[in-house]
Design a protein around this motif. Structure first.
Motif, mmCIF file in Angstrom:
data_model
loop_
_atom_site.group_PDB
_atom_site.id
_atom_site.type_symbol
_atom_site.label_atom_id
_atom_site.label_comp_id
_atom_site.label_asym_id
_atom_site.label_seq_id
_atom_site.Cartn_x
_atom_site.Cartn_y
_atom_site.Cartn_z
ATOM 1 N N ASN A 184 16.514 32.754 32.496
ATOM 2 C CA ASN A 184 17.913 33.214 32.556
ATOM 3 C C ASN A 184 18.762 32.150 33.272
ATOM 4 O O ASN A 184 18.219 31.145 33.763
ATOM 5 N N GLY A 185 20.057 32.394 33.329
ATOM 6 C CA GLY A 185 20.962 31.424 33.948
ATOM 7 C C GLY A 185 20.769 31.335 35.453
ATOM 8 O O GLY A 185 20.928 30.257 36.053
ATOM 9 N N THR A 186 20.444 32.464 36.083
ATOM 10 C CA THR A 186 20.239 32.465 37.535
ATOM 11 C C THR A 186 19.046 31.574 37.900
ATOM 12 O O THR A 186 19.096 30.813 38.877
ATOM 13 N N ALA A 187 17.987 31.652 37.096
ATOM 14 C CA ALA A 187 16.808 30.796 37.323
ATOM 15 C C ALA A 187 17.194 29.322 37.160
ATOM 16 O O ALA A 187 16.750 28.463 37.935
ATOM 17 N N PHE A 226 23.239 26.927 31.821
ATOM 18 C CA PHE A 226 23.794 27.858 30.824
ATOM 19 C C PHE A 226 23.059 29.193 30.888
ATOM 20 O O PHE A 226 21.916 29.255 31.362
ATOM 21 N N SER A 227 23.740 30.228 30.393
ATOM 22 C CA SER A 227 23.120 31.555 30.321
ATOM 23 C C SER A 227 23.238 32.083 28.893
ATOM 24 O O SER A 227 24.254 31.861 28.225
ATOM 25 N N PHE A 228 22.210 32.792 28.454
ATOM 26 C CA PHE A 228 22.235 33.420 27.129
ATOM 27 C C PHE A 228 22.042 34.928 27.261
ATOM 28 O O PHE A 228 21.404 35.586 26.443
ATOM 29 N N ASN A 265 26.087 39.257 27.004
ATOM 30 C CA ASN A 265 27.535 39.199 26.783
ATOM 31 C C ASN A 265 28.049 37.761 26.628
ATOM 32 O O ASN A 265 29.247 37.546 26.496
ATOM 33 N N LYS A 266 27.155 36.768 26.645
ATOM 34 C CA LYS A 266 27.604 35.368 26.580
ATOM 35 C C LYS A 266 27.932 34.968 25.137
ATOM 36 O O LYS A 266 27.657 35.705 24.197
ATOM 37 N N ILE A 267 28.503 33.752 24.977
ATOM 38 C CA ILE A 267 28.993 33.375 23.643
ATOM 39 C C ILE A 267 27.848 33.289 22.628
ATOM 40 O O ILE A 267 28.011 33.641 21.465
ATOM 41 N N GLU A 289 26.629 22.145 37.875
ATOM 42 C CA GLU A 289 27.639 22.958 37.183
ATOM 43 C C GLU A 289 27.074 24.318 36.776
ATOM 44 O O GLU A 289 26.041 24.380 36.106
ATOM 45 N N ASP A 290 27.804 25.355 37.146
ATOM 46 C CA ASP A 290 27.519 26.672 36.588
ATOM 47 C C ASP A 290 28.358 26.784 35.322
ATOM 48 O O ASP A 290 29.533 27.173 35.350
ATOM 49 N N ALA A 291 27.727 26.376 34.207
ATOM 50 C CA ALA A 291 28.416 26.417 32.908
ATOM 51 C C ALA A 291 27.919 27.617 32.107
ATOM 52 O O ALA A 291 27.978 27.627 30.881
ATOM 53 N N THR A 292 27.430 28.629 32.835
ATOM 54 C CA THR A 292 26.828 29.787 32.162
ATOM 55 C C THR A 292 27.809 30.504 31.238
ATOM 56 O O THR A 292 27.405 31.111 30.260
ATOM 57 N N GLU A 293 29.108 30.422 31.574
ATOM 58 C CA GLU A 293 30.111 31.095 30.732
ATOM 59 C C GLU A 293 30.785 30.099 29.785
ATOM 60 O O GLU A 293 31.734 30.459 29.097
ATOM 61 N N ALA A 294 30.341 28.843 29.803
ATOM 62 C CA ALA A 294 31.157 27.780 29.194
ATOM 63 C C ALA A 294 30.429 26.956 28.129
ATOM 64 O O ALA A 294 30.742 25.784 27.948
ATOM 65 N N VAL A 322 28.239 37.042 40.806
ATOM 66 C CA VAL A 322 27.501 36.803 42.061
ATOM 67 C C VAL A 322 26.324 35.823 41.940
ATOM 68 O O VAL A 322 25.885 35.233 42.944
ATOM 69 N N ALA A 323 25.820 35.589 40.731
ATOM 70 C CA ALA A 323 24.544 34.857 40.570
ATOM 71 C C ALA A 323 24.473 33.493 41.263
ATOM 72 O O ALA A 323 23.467 33.211 41.934
ATOM 73 N N PRO A 324 25.487 32.599 41.140
ATOM 74 C CA PRO A 324 25.319 31.294 41.798
ATOM 75 C C PRO A 324 25.248 31.411 43.319
ATOM 76 O O PRO A 324 24.550 30.621 43.971
HETATM 77 C C1 LIG Z 1 29.208 32.673 36.442
HETATM 78 C C2 LIG Z 1 27.817 33.134 36.147
HETATM 79 N N1 LIG Z 1 26.800 32.530 36.769
HETATM 80 C C3 LIG Z 1 25.522 32.890 36.521
HETATM 81 C C4 LIG Z 1 25.224 33.901 35.636
HETATM 82 C C5 LIG Z 1 23.793 34.309 35.523
HETATM 83 O O1 LIG Z 1 23.238 34.216 34.288
HETATM 84 P P1 LIG Z 1 22.013 35.189 33.892
HETATM 85 O O2 LIG Z 1 22.554 36.555 33.752
HETATM 86 O O3 LIG Z 1 21.526 34.610 32.613
HETATM 87 O O4 LIG Z 1 21.005 35.069 34.990
HETATM 88 C C6 LIG Z 1 26.271 34.544 34.953
HETATM 89 C C7 LIG Z 1 26.093 35.632 33.977
HETATM 90 O O5 LIG Z 1 25.308 36.382 33.712
HETATM 91 C C8 LIG Z 1 27.594 34.157 35.220
HETATM 92 O O6 LIG Z 1 28.637 34.766 34.624
#
Ligand SMILES: Cc1ncc(COP(=O)(O)O)c(C=O)c1O
Length: 383
Positions: A59-62, A196-198, A201-203, A172-177, A87-89
Motif C-alpha cells: 500500500n502507499g503507507t508502506a 503512490f497508492s492504489f 478511491n485513487k485514480i 514525495e507523497d504522490a499517492t493522490e497524484a 494521516v498516513a505520511p
Molecule cells: C496523502 C495520502 N498519503 C498516503 C496515503 C496512504 O495510501 P494507502 O491507503 O495506500 O496506504 C493516502 C491514501 O490512502 C493519501 O491520501
C-alpha cells in the motif's frame, strides 16, 4: 438517471483488462507474492512516470514507511510534512521513531507553504556537517515530505532549491497524484523517492497497493530487499536486516497493469469533470476553487471546493443520495500529534478543513449525474 439513484464520491472503474489478467493469474496458479505481473506493473509505472525504477508495495503507507527508512530516518530525527493531509505520511514518520514537523499550507493551492517553510528553516535551524539541525530540539531534520494534496503540486523547483540549501532529502507523497506533472515532469520523480497508492478511491486502484519510484538503482534494490523480508540468500532462509512483508501480490499487480492501460482515459475524464464543475458552480456565492499554477498539470483526483455552510451542504446532499466528504482534520488537531511543532501564521489548514467539501468525481460518472449534483448544490444556495 432515476431520481433515487445514489451518486458515490469516487469508485473504481474496472472497464479494461482486469478480469483477463486476474483470470490468467488464477489459471496459472501465480496468485501470491511472486509472478510476472508484479514486474510488468512496476515497469509500466516506471515508464509512465519517467522514473528509472519502480518497486511495488502492499500500500502507499508502506511505500512511505520504507522511503523514510531508506532516508535513514530514526528516533533522533524530524521530518517536515504538511499539516493538511490524510494521516498516513505523518503516521509513517512516527513508525520510524522520528517527530513530524507540521507545516501549514498555501491558502490558494492547498499545498505545503514554501515561503513559510523557508522562513522556518532560515530562523530555526543551523547547518552542521551537511545536516540540518533544529535549534530548539537538537534533532536532525532529515527530509521534507511534500504531499501533493488532491493531485495538485507545489512549485517543485522552489522546493528543490530549499531542500538543497538546507541539506534535506525529498520524499514525495504522490499517492493522490498519479498523472500529475510539474513542468512536464511527473510527480514522485523530484526527490530521493516518490510514493503512490492504489487504494480503492485513487485514480487507479488495485484494491490496495502502492509503489515507490526512484532514479537510484541502489535505493530501488534496497527498497525491494526491505519490502520482501530482507532475504539475502536465493535459496536458504537467511536474512540480513529487519525486513517487512510489504509485497504487492501478483493478482493485485495484474489488476494494476490493466488499470495503467486505462490511466490516460481516466485523466481525460477527471479533467472534464473538474472543468464542468468549475464552469457550472462559479455562480455559487462564496465558492472558492483550488488554484493550480500554470506550470502544474493536476490529475484532478478528488474535486474539492471551499463553500459557506459546508457541513449543512454535506448533510443536504446526503439526504439527496449524493455522497460527499469533508477534508481531513488538520494533523496538529489530532490528539496524537497535538504536541508536534506546528509551523503556521494563519492556520490555513483549519480554515480549509472548516470550509471544504469533496464532490462526486468517479471516472465513470455520467454528465447527467454531474448535472444533477450541480443542480442540487445550486438549489441549496438558492440559485
Ligand atoms: C496523502 C495520502 N498519503 C498516503 C496515503 C496512504 O495510501 P494507502 O491507503 O495506500 O496506504 C493516502 C491514501 O490512502 C493519501 O491520501
Amino acid at each position: 438517471m432515476p431520481a433515487n439513484n445514489h451518486i458515490p464520491l469516487s469508485v473504481p472503474n474496472l472497464s479494461g483488462n482486469e478480469w483477463t489478467y486476474i483470470r490468467n493469474c488464477l489459471d496459472t496458479n501465480w496468485v501470491s507474492s511472486v509472478g510476472a505481473y508484479v514486474e510488468k506493473f512496476e515497469k509500466s509505472v516506471a515508464a509512465f512516470t519517467g522514473a528509472r525504477y519502480a518497486v511495488a508495495t502492499s500500500n502507499g503507507t508502506a511505500a512511505l514507511h520504507i522511503s523514510l527508512m531508506l532516508a535513514g530516518t530514526g528516533p533522533k530525527d524530524s521530518v517536515l510534512v504538511p499539516d493538511l493531509t490524510f494521516v498516513a505520511p505523518v503516521n509513517a514518520i512516527k513508525y520510524t521513531g522520528a517527530e513530524p514537523l507540521l507545516v501549514d499550507v498555501d491558502k490558494n493551492t492547498w499545498q505545503i507553504d514554501l515561503p513559510l517553510l523557508e522562513n522556518f528553516l532560515e530562523k530555526e535551524t543551523r547547518q552542521k556537517e551537511k545536516s540540518c539541525i533544529h535549534k530548539s530540539t537538537g534533532r536532525t531534520i532529515r527530509a521534507v515530505l511534500p504531499v501533493h494534496v488532491l493531485g495538485n503540486m507545489c512549485d517543485m523547483n522552489a522546493l528543490r532549491e530549499i531542500a538543497k540549501k538546507f541539506n534535506l532529502l525529498i520524499i514525495e507523497d504522490a499517492t493522490e497524484a498519479l498523472g500529475s506533472r510539474f513542468e512536464k515532469k511527473h510527480s514522485g520523480t523530484f526527490g530521493m523517492t516518490g510514493c503512490f497508492s492504489f487504494n480503492g478511491n485513487k485514480i487507479i486502484t488495485t484494491g490496495g497497493g502502492g509503489m515507490i519510484v526512484t532514479d537510484s538503482e541502489k535505493i530501488a534494490k534496497h527498497a525491494k530487499h526491505l519490502t520482501t523480508q530482507a532475504k539475502s540468500d536465493p535459496s536458504e532462509y537467511v536474512h540480513d536486516e529487519v525486513g517487512y512483508n510489504y509485497r504487492l501480490v501478483n493478482i493485485l499487480a495484474a489488476m494494476g497493469l490493466a488499470q495503467m492501460e486505462l490511466l490516460p482515459s481516466f485523466l481525460e475524464r477527471k479533467k472534464e469533470v473538474s472543468d464542468l464543475y468549475r464552469q457550472e458552480l462559479s455562480s455559487v456565492p462564496g465558492i472558492k476553487f483550488q488554484h493550480t499554477a500554470q506550470n502544474v498539470s493536476s490529475n484532478n483526483w478528488l474535486f474539492t471546493v471551499s463553500v459557506p455552510r459546508h457541513r449543512k451542504l454535506i448533510e443536504f446532499l446526503r439526504k439527496n443520495r449524493i455522497e460527499t466528504r469533508p477534508l481531513w482534520k488538520p494533523m496538529h488537531r489530532l490528539k496524537m500529534f497535538r504536541k508536534c511543532t506546528y509551523i503556521s501564521r494563519n492556520d490555513v489548514s483549519s480554515s480549509l478543513y472548516n470550509n471544504c467539501i469533496s464532490l462526486p468525481c468517479s471516472t465513470g460518472i455520467t454528465n447527467a449525474e454531474l448535472l444533477s449534483v450541480i443542480k442540487k448544490i445550486k438549489s441549496f444556495y438558492g440559485k
